[in-house]
Design a protein around this motif. Structure first.
Motif, PDB file in Angstrom:
ATOM      1  N   UNK A 142       0.851  -1.199   0.000  1.00  0.00           N
ATOM      2  CA  UNK A 142       0.000   0.000   0.000  1.00  0.00           C
ATOM      3  C   UNK A 142       0.874   1.233   0.000  1.00  0.00           C
ATOM      4  N   UNK A 143       0.680   2.092   0.986  1.00  0.00           N
ATOM      5  CA  UNK A 143       1.526   3.285   1.119  1.00  0.00           C
ATOM      6  C   UNK A 143       2.716   3.045   2.043  1.00  0.00           C
ATOM      7  N   UNK A 144       2.777   1.874   2.680  1.00  0.00           N
ATOM      8  CA  UNK A 144       3.924   1.507   3.507  1.00  0.00           C
ATOM      9  C   UNK A 144       4.941   0.751   2.664  1.00  0.00           C
ATOM     10  N   UNK A 145       6.187   0.735   3.127  1.00  0.00           N
ATOM     11  CA  UNK A 145       7.207  -0.141   2.544  1.00  0.00           C
ATOM     12  C   UNK A 145       7.770  -1.004   3.658  1.00  0.00           C
TER      13      UNK A 145
ATOM     14  N   UNK B 126      -1.632  12.318   3.917  1.00  0.00           N
ATOM     15  CA  UNK B 126      -0.809  11.397   4.674  1.00  0.00           C
ATOM     16  C   UNK B 126       0.234  10.669   3.836  1.00  0.00           C
ATOM     17  N   UNK B 127       1.233  10.150   4.577  1.00  0.00           N
ATOM     18  CA  UNK B 127       2.322   9.378   3.993  1.00  0.00           C
ATOM     19  C   UNK B 127       2.493   8.114   4.806  1.00  0.00           C
ATOM     20  N   UNK B 128       2.791   7.008   4.133  1.00  0.00           N
ATOM     21  CA  UNK B 128       2.978   5.740   4.819  1.00  0.00           C
ATOM     22  C   UNK B 128       4.285   5.692   5.595  1.00  0.00           C
ATOM     23  N   UNK B 129       4.529   4.552   6.251  1.00  0.00           N
ATOM     24  CA  UNK B 129       5.732   4.350   7.058  1.00  0.00           C
ATOM     25  C   UNK B 129       6.602   3.264   6.447  1.00  0.00           C
ATOM     26  N   UNK B 130       7.822   3.174   6.941  1.00  0.00           N
ATOM     27  CA  UNK B 130       8.665   2.028   6.615  1.00  0.00           C
ATOM     28  C   UNK B 130       8.631   1.080   7.806  1.00  0.00           C
ATOM     29  N   UNK B 131       8.271  -0.170   7.539  1.00  0.00           N
ATOM     30  CA  UNK B 131       8.169  -1.184   8.580  1.00  0.00           C
ATOM     31  C   UNK B 131       9.389  -2.092   8.495  1.00  0.00           C
ATOM     32  N   UNK B 132      10.108  -2.202   9.606  1.00  0.00           N
ATOM     33  CA  UNK B 132      11.319  -3.012   9.667  1.00  0.00           C
ATOM     34  C   UNK B 132      10.966  -4.339  10.332  1.00  0.00           C
TER      35      UNK B 132
ATOM     36  N   UNK C 194      18.486  -0.393  17.678  1.00  0.00           N
ATOM     37  CA  UNK C 194      17.958  -1.711  18.011  1.00  0.00           C
ATOM     38  C   UNK C 194      17.963  -1.862  19.530  1.00  0.00           C
ATOM     39  N   UNK C 195      16.797  -1.999  20.151  1.00  0.00           N
ATOM     40  CA  UNK C 195      16.759  -2.176  21.607  1.00  0.00           C
ATOM     41  C   UNK C 195      17.359  -3.529  22.011  1.00  0.00           C
ATOM     42  N   UNK C 196      17.947  -3.586  23.175  1.00  0.00           N
ATOM     43  CA  UNK C 196      18.475  -4.850  23.686  1.00  0.00           C
ATOM     44  C   UNK C 196      17.333  -5.854  23.853  1.00  0.00           C
ATOM     45  N   UNK C 197      17.598  -7.103  23.530  1.00  0.00           N
ATOM     46  CA  UNK C 197      16.584  -8.142  23.683  1.00  0.00           C
ATOM     47  C   UNK C 197      15.549  -8.149  22.568  1.00  0.00           C
ATOM     48  N   UNK C 198      15.874  -7.589  21.406  1.00  0.00           N
ATOM     49  CA  UNK C 198      14.931  -7.585  20.280  1.00  0.00           C
ATOM     50  C   UNK C 198      14.703  -9.008  19.778  1.00  0.00           C
ATOM     51  N   UNK C 199      13.436  -9.409  19.662  1.00  0.00           N
ATOM     52  CA  UNK C 199      13.079 -10.766  19.273  1.00  0.00           C
ATOM     53  C   UNK C 199      12.791 -10.862  17.774  1.00  0.00           C
ATOM     54  N   UNK C 200      13.020 -12.067  17.205  1.00  0.00           N
ATOM     55  CA  UNK C 200      12.617 -12.271  15.804  1.00  0.00           C
ATOM     56  C   UNK C 200      11.113 -12.031  15.654  1.00  0.00           C
ATOM     57  N   UNK C 201      10.709 -11.391  14.551  1.00  0.00           N
ATOM     58  CA  UNK C 201       9.296 -11.094  14.325  1.00  0.00           C
ATOM     59  C   UNK C 201       8.870  -9.730  14.812  1.00  0.00           C
ATOM     60  N   UNK C 202       9.737  -9.062  15.586  1.00  0.00           N
ATOM     61  CA  UNK C 202       9.400  -7.710  16.048  1.00  0.00           C
ATOM     62  C   UNK C 202       9.411  -6.760  14.854  1.00  0.00           C
ATOM     63  N   UNK C 203       8.476  -5.836  14.830  1.00  0.00           N
ATOM     64  CA  UNK C 203       8.381  -4.862  13.749  1.00  0.00           C
ATOM     65  C   UNK C 203       8.715  -3.477  14.285  1.00  0.00           C
ATOM     66  N   UNK C 204       9.751  -2.881  13.745  1.00  0.00           N
ATOM     67  CA  UNK C 204      10.129  -1.513  14.079  1.00  0.00           C
ATOM     68  C   UNK C 204       9.593  -0.589  12.986  1.00  0.00           C
ATOM     69  N   UNK C 205       9.376   0.655  13.324  1.00  0.00           N
ATOM     70  CA  UNK C 205       8.691   1.575  12.407  1.00  0.00           C
ATOM     71  C   UNK C 205       9.470   2.874  12.239  1.00  0.00           C
ATOM     72  N   UNK C 206       9.650   3.273  10.968  1.00  0.00           N
ATOM     73  CA  UNK C 206      10.188   4.599  10.658  1.00  0.00           C
ATOM     74  C   UNK C 206       9.034   5.441  10.134  1.00  0.00           C
ATOM     75  N   UNK C 207       8.556   6.366  10.932  1.00  0.00           N
ATOM     76  CA  UNK C 207       7.386   7.172  10.580  1.00  0.00           C
ATOM     77  C   UNK C 207       7.660   8.058   9.370  1.00  0.00           C
ATOM     78  N   UNK C 208       6.689   8.057   8.435  1.00  0.00           N
ATOM     79  CA  UNK C 208       6.763   8.957   7.293  1.00  0.00           C
ATOM     80  C   UNK C 208       7.784   8.578   6.241  1.00  0.00           C
ATOM     81  N   UNK C 209       8.337   7.376   6.315  1.00  0.00           N
ATOM     82  CA  UNK C 209       9.337   6.951   5.341  1.00  0.00           C
ATOM     83  C   UNK C 209       8.732   6.077   4.236  1.00  0.00           C
ATOM     84  N   UNK C 210       7.409   6.059   4.158  1.00  0.00           N
ATOM     85  CA  UNK C 210       6.746   5.296   3.117  1.00  0.00           C
ATOM     86  C   UNK C 210       6.396   6.167   1.918  1.00  0.00           C
TER      87      UNK C 210
END
Length: 387
Positions: A278-281, A335-341, A311-327
């Protein structure tokens, strides 16, 4: 101005009505309010147009979906005002009668290019064919929008005969069949009784005149082929497969009339690292075990370049981090989408003896084995991946 009535109410059908029910309801309304059955009745004519407009929207799955979502406020039509929208207003008798081939068959579907309603006769304007081109765009171009200039082979009005097809634009004679009217009168037995309509003259095809000597440059066609330079702007946020329309930039019509349209089909070039949603990457980030456990900083790609991500300590596989407005921006400007890590953790496949010994020394440490509450918390975060 009176507010538009709900299209389902106009046709008298339920919102869940299927295509067959909608067509049947429109047929009944069209027969009831047809101008030939109600001559001089302005109210009947308006209801006839209203029913045709409702059918035009509800019989088209895409238009119906937009109408169900937005109602009568469905946005501007075509390009560039707002890509892909629909505007239902402005229905004419010519538009309505063009539907009748599908609903009523030959009695109304083909009236030879002329329409008769309530005693009025109007000739349908000739129209050139549409041109279709495909434009490949990168995510970077989609994010910002682009202006392109292309040379497109197209049919244009022949300047030697001014598009008439006749030598010097003057080698004509009046049609002996229609005497220059372009129409002949046809009587036909229909469900309304014996009706009379003006149809296109079969000899001159509605021209009202016959070419006596063809133009030697276009051979009587009225159009010639040449490359036309076209400049157009593609708005930011367009989707793969979306078609944008430039009105009147298609082929010229033989012997005069309106030009066709230029249809611009968007083809999105796959990004080597980012996935569009969609509008996210989305970016799939592979972390090593120490960084996932201890935390740190990594560099990730974005549409516009690179960015540092904590990257926070103890980051687990499957966790989704977000960069706002980078989509990607929305085509409507809101509006503008986000980048999902999407975080993944790399487990080594081959270990040296020293590495193996180090990991084995940690195996029985209390913080290296998850307890029951930790398992529950991690599994709840991963559950959505499999649902």
């Amino acid at each position: 101005m009176a507010a538009k009535r709900d299209y389902y109410e106009v046709l008298g059908v339920d919102k869940n009505a299927d295509e067959k029910a909608i067509k049947s309801a429109y047929r009944k309304k069209a027969i009831q309010y047809h101008p030939d059955k109600n001559p001089g009745d302005k109210e009947a004519e308006e209801k006839f147009k209203e029913a045709a407009e409702a059918y035009d929207v509800l019989s088209n799955p895409d238009k119906r979906a937009k109408y169900d979502q937005f109602g009568h406020d469905m946005g501007p039509q075509g390009f560039p005002g707002g890509a892909g929208g629909f505007h239902a207003g402005g229905f004419s008798m010519e538009d309505i009668f063009s539907q009748f081939g599908d609903i009523f068959g030959g009695a109304f579907g083909n009236m030879g290019g002329f329409e008769s309603a309530g005693g009025r006769t109007r000739r349908r304007q000739r129209r050139g064919t549409d041109l279709r081109i495909k434009i490949k765009m990168t995510l970077e171009e989609i994010a910002s929008g682009v202006t392109k200039t292309l040379k497109i082979p197209t049919l244009v009005k022949d300047s030697h005969c001014n598009g008439t097809g006749a030598k010097d634009g003057t080698a004509f004679t009046t049609c002996p069949t229609c005497h220059g009217q372009g129409t002949v009168i046809r009587q036909q037995q229909t469900m309304f009784g014996l009706t009379q309509s003006a149809v296109e003259c079969p000899q001159c095809h509605g021209e009202g005149k016959i070419i006596t000597e063809k133009c030697t440059y276009c051979h009587g066609e009225g159009v010639t082929r040449q490359d036309e330079t076209v400049t157009f702007t593609i708005p930011a946020g367009v989707q793969d497969g979306q078609t944008l329309t430039m009105r009147g930039k298609g082929n010229a019509a033989p012997h005069g009339g309106a030009n066709g349209d230029l249809l611009i089909v968007i083809e999105e070039i796959k990004h080597p690292e980012l996935i569009r949603d969609g509008n996210d990457v989305v970016y799939n980030l592979m972390l090593d075990i120490p960084t996932a456990a201890l935390g740190g900083s990594v560099e990730v790609p974005t549409i516009t370049g690179r960015a540092r991500l904590k990257i926070p300590a103890g980051t687990q596989p499957g966790k989704v981090l977000r960069l706002r407005g980078k989509g990607l921006p929305s085509t409507d400007g809101y509006g503008t989408g986000d980048e999902l890590i999407n975080v993944m953790v790399y487990i080594p496949e081959n270990l040296t003896p020293e590495e193996q010994k180090t990991i084995e020394s940690l195996k029985d440490k209390p913080n290296m084995t998850p307890d029951a509450s930790t398992k529950t918390r991690i599994f709840s975060k991963l559950r959505h991946i499999f649902e």
